[in-house]
Design an enzyme around this catalytic site. Structure first.
Site, PDB file in Angstrom:
ATOM      1  N   LEU A  37       0.860  -1.179   0.000  1.00 38.01           N
ATOM      2  CA  LEU A  37       0.000   0.000   0.000  1.00 38.01           C
ATOM      3  C   LEU A  37       0.897   1.229   0.000  1.00 38.01           C
ATOM      4  CD1 LEU A  37      -2.890  -0.674   2.570  1.00 38.01           C
ATOM      5  CD2 LEU A  37      -3.132  -0.297   0.116  1.00 38.01           C
ATOM      6  N   ASP A  38       0.572   2.220  -0.823  1.00 36.72           N
ATOM      7  CA  ASP A  38       1.338   3.459  -0.837  1.00 36.72           C
ATOM      8  C   ASP A  38       1.206   4.170   0.508  1.00 36.72           C
ATOM      9  OD1 ASP A  38       2.256   3.214  -3.476  1.00 36.72           O
ATOM     10  OD2 ASP A  38       0.367   4.000  -4.265  1.00 36.72           O
ATOM     11  N   PRO A  39       2.176   5.026   0.860  1.00 40.42           N
ATOM     12  CA  PRO A  39       2.125   5.708   2.166  1.00 40.42           C
ATOM     13  C   PRO A  39       0.830   6.469   2.425  1.00 40.42           C
ATOM     14  CG  PRO A  39       4.302   5.956   1.199  1.00 40.42           C
ATOM     15  CD  PRO A  39       3.444   5.293   0.151  1.00 40.42           C
TER      16      PRO A  39
END
Length: 300
Positions: A37-39
């Protein structure tokens, strides 16, 4: 310890940060996650400890469900809220009906071009490293599968959609492509992963839950069993003779008409034993075994 944690990733940290936190809390090195998951994204990220890390590869065939906020009228270089704005245009003419009809074009198999800010490699280099140097390269289009897409609401310029998709789908690219089809541009404003196969937000844990379990000496008790990750696979129960063969690395014969890529094996006590895969000669070999081999009896 062996088992799986269904973590609700908070905003602002990477998936690797999640793994690092779990390693620290559990004092365990063998830890991995089942889907980046992206930040800026939040939500479900399965974390695998010990022998369960051997099951991560089987998650690639399950669907994921996302809740996405998409803002119309703006494009960014990263296709999300973290990037620099590259384009603006009024979206006053866009109606809910237009959005609904356009979203229907994204159902089924679609072609996507990965964002420059992604982990895809180009000649051995990650695209995001090139993007940070101001370099843009041609990306190879990829096939993605959208099982369902639902428009939840639209209050200009922001719409909310729920998307169920397959492995390798870029929601950022979907937002970008939606904006292009509508003629006004768009970017992904926020993203929540609501479900990933058997894992969902309703039964997820945050880091406060892990710290509390550590204080209470109950870290093992909050781990999910290994088979949680492979509930989507067909299963078969085998007798002791066949179980013994698998544990010893030997192939077995099954009277099965279909030939799935993998089957979960359970013993008579309904305990998860192994993953088997078919051979071309009709036999099945043990791809992963999760119970230890019993000592062989003394020949004397």
């Amino acid at each position: 310890m062996d088992g799986i944690l269904n973590i609700n990733k908070p905003f602002g940290i990477t998936s690797f940060d999640v793994v690092a936190k779990v390693r620290r809390i559990y004092s365990q090195k063998r830890v991995g996650h089942g889907g980046t998951l992206d930040p800026y994204a939040t939500g479900v990220i399965p974390v695998f400890l010990g022998r369960s890390t051997r099951l991560i590869e089987y998650l690639s065939s399950v669907s994921k469900t996302y809740l996405a906020e998409i803002e119309l009228g703006v494009e960014t270089d990263s296709y999300d809220s973290e990037g620099e704005i590259t384009f603006r245009k009024t979206c006053d003419y866009v109606t809910r009906e237009m959005i609904y009809k356009t979203l229907m074009d994204f159902q089924g198999e679609i072609i996507q071009i990965p964002p420059m800010y992604s982990a895809v490699k180009h000649r051995g280099m990650r695209l995001y490293n090139l993007a940070r140097q101001g370099i843009e390269v041609e990306r190879i289009p990829r096939v993605a599968t959208i099982y369902g897409i639902e428009l939840l609401n639209y209050t200009s310029p922001v719409l909310r959609v729920r998307i169920e998709c397959g492995h390798g789908t870029y929601i950022r690219s979907l937002a970008f492509d939606l904006g292009r089809k509508l003629g006004c541009g768009a970017y992904l404003k926020s993203l929540v992963r609501e479900a990933y196969g058997q894992f969902n937000l309703a039964n997820s844990l945050d880091f406060a839950d892990l710290e509390a379990a550590k204080c209470d000496g109950k870290l093992a008790g909050i781990l999910l069993p290994l088979e949680t990750a492979i509930g989507h696979l067909p299963r078969v129960s085998l007798d002791e003779k066949n179980i013994t063969r698998l544990v010893n690395g030997l192939e077995i014969t099954l009277d099965r008409i279909d030939k799935p890529e993998a089957v979960a094996v359970y013993n008579a006590e309904n305990s998860f034993v192994a993953i088997i895969q078919p051979e071309t000669d009709g036999t099945w070999h043990p791809a992963k075994v999760f119970i230890r081999q019993s000592p062989k009896p003394d020949a004397n």
